[in-house]
Enzyme design. Structure first.
Site, PDB file in Angstrom:
ATOM      1  N   ASP A 115      10.948   3.362 -40.323  1.00  0.00           N
ATOM      2  CA  ASP A 115      10.329   3.033 -40.052  1.00  0.00           C
ATOM      3  C   ASP A 115       9.177   2.760 -40.283  1.00  0.00           C
ATOM      4  O   ASP A 115       8.439   1.031 -39.066  1.00  0.00           O
ATOM      5  CB  ASP A 115       8.870   4.670 -39.992  1.00  0.00           C
ATOM      6  N   ASN A 190       0.364   3.555 -36.381  1.00  0.00           N
ATOM      7  CA  ASN A 190       0.118   4.170 -36.814  1.00  0.00           C
ATOM      8  C   ASN A 190      -1.295   4.810 -37.123  1.00  0.00           C
ATOM      9  O   ASN A 190      -2.154   5.653 -36.497  1.00  0.00           O
ATOM     10  CB  ASN A 190       1.339   4.901 -37.913  1.00  0.00           C
ATOM     11  N   GLU A 191      -1.836   3.532 -38.062  1.00  0.00           N
ATOM     12  CA  GLU A 191      -3.509   4.229 -38.667  1.00  0.00           C
ATOM     13  C   GLU A 191      -3.763   2.882 -39.026  1.00  0.00           C
ATOM     14  O   GLU A 191      -3.852   2.083 -39.247  1.00  0.00           O
ATOM     15  CB  GLU A 191      -2.982   4.844 -39.830  1.00  0.00           C
ATOM     16  N   TYR A 233       0.982   8.698 -42.518  1.00  0.00           N
ATOM     17  CA  TYR A 233      -0.148   8.552 -43.478  1.00  0.00           C
ATOM     18  C   TYR A 233      -1.042  10.223 -43.432  1.00  0.00           C
ATOM     19  O   TYR A 233      -1.253  10.616 -44.906  1.00  0.00           O
ATOM     20  CB  TYR A 233      -0.557   7.381 -43.940  1.00  0.00           C
TER      21      TYR A 233
END
Length: 383
Positions: A115, A190-191, A233
């Protein structure tokens, strides 16, 4: 755009932050997108595939080389990144700089790694029409769809243009100082995390949604995650798993010292803000664990839906639920039936997707010979 404290390579490597102007072939959120033939490629034209490879492992390099050779035999131009070209040694490949232009005109960015490699490749693909297609050579690999043994099938799909493209919501970030001036910005697939800069102190934050204060508390940080990042996360911090085709944004506090600090799911069109009081701890912003900024004293971080989605190519028909079951070894049989066997034997794939080992199980009473099944995350029969 970069700002104070921005993470980057002093040698000049592009850090994946927003360019001042998007390329001419940019595709804003909600605009029409073709399902194959991204960027400048059209049927009958020259096709390009950019490789992004974790070159630290020889087995990954060899797989990338053999894949490149097959694509070249199919008449597809293979591109490699300048900083990976020497390690890959792919004869006849087009070498490009690892910057916002690397994927311009490419149809696919094919990722060989885990990833982390996928997120690095997303920086290259973001400002083009290229779709990301990952071969999972890491551990869990939620972003990379293809497992190593299915690479030939994936290459066939690329050659025949037999794949679909998903649009994944991404987020954009503005870092704002006490005067209201934007001093930094980046994006995340993702974040985005806002975290304390000093480990010995609690970070005081004020959370707002669409400009209206919602709550405040002390914490280690706050995560603003996308549905794609809900298994990353945010998942570790206790956030919900959200199917990637759901349009929403997540707010997940980390280690909050408060009674009301539950994860929140908000509208995808909301503007989420975290303000740091002038007398609070200093904070830093990190996007996908790759791009970092300092938050000025008394500053604020605004997170909103990005104008451009990230495109991910899919070959295999497995659903997101199937991937959850496979990656986490989830039980999918009735509780009583599971008790008659060992936990974690509810799937029938031929190998363990987490430990990458085939597990031979003893024959069950009255059920014939030994069989091979997934076993949690361990190859130890007694785990």
């Amino acid at each position: 755009m970069t700002g104070p404290g921005a993470g980057g390579d002093p040698g000049g490597r592009w850090d994946g932050t927003r360019p001042q102007q998007p390329p001419e072939d940019s595709d804003e959120q909600g605009g029409p997108m073709s399902e194959a033939g991204q960027g400048g490629w059209r049927p009958g034209g020259t096709r390009h595939v950019l490789l992004a490879v974790h070159t630290g492992r020889e087995d990954i390099v060899e797989l990338a080389r053999s894949s490149a050779a097959r694509l070249a035999r199919a008449g597809i131009t293979v591109r490699v990144l300048e900083d990976e070209a020497k390690d890959l040694g792919i004869e006849g490949a087009e070498v490009v700089a690892p910057d916002a232009e690397a994927a311009r005109g490419a149809e696919i960015v094919m990722v060989f790694g885990g990833d982390g490699t996928f997120l690095r490749a997303a920086e290259l693909a973001r400002y083009s029409h290229a779709a990301l297609m990952g071969v999972n050579l890491g551990r869990v690999g939620f972003l990379a769809e293809t497992e190593p043994e299915a690479v030939e099938e994936t290459l066939t799909a690329i050659e025949r243009c037999e794949y679909s493209v998903e649009k994944r919501l991404a987020v954009e970030v503005d870092v704002i100082d006490a005067t209201g001036a934007v001093v930094g910005g980046t994006w995340g697939l993702n974040e985005v995390s806002v975290e304390k800069a000093q480990r010995s102190r609690v970070l005081d934050v004020i959370i707002s949604v669409d400009g209206r204060p919602l709550t405040s508390f002390g914490c280690d940080g706050v995560l603003f995650a996308t549905p794609t990042g809900s298994t990353a996360y945010a998942f570790s911090a206790g956030g919900p798993v959200v199917w990637p085709d759901v349009e929403a944004m997540l707010v997940v506090p980390t280690n909050a010292h408060a009674l009301f600090a539950r994860p929140l799911v908000t509208s995808p069109d909301a503007v989420l803000s975290v303000s740091i009081p002038p007398d609070g701890n200093r904070a830093r912003v990190s996007a996908d664990g790759r791009r970092a900024f300092d938050v000025p004293e008394g500053g604020r971080v605004d997170v909103r839906r990005a104008a451009r989605p990230v495109r991910i190519a899919r070959v295999h028909p497995a659903t997101f639920g199937d991937r959850l079951v496979a990656k986490f070894g989830l039980p999918v049989r009735g509780f009583r039936e599971v008790r008659r066997h060992d936990p974690g034997h509810e799937l029938t794939p031929s190998r363990n997707v987490l430990a990458r080992d085939v597990v031979s199980l003893p024959p069950a009473p009255g059920r014939g010979p030994a069989r091979e099944e997934v076993r949690g995350g361990s190859a130890d029969p007694d785990a």
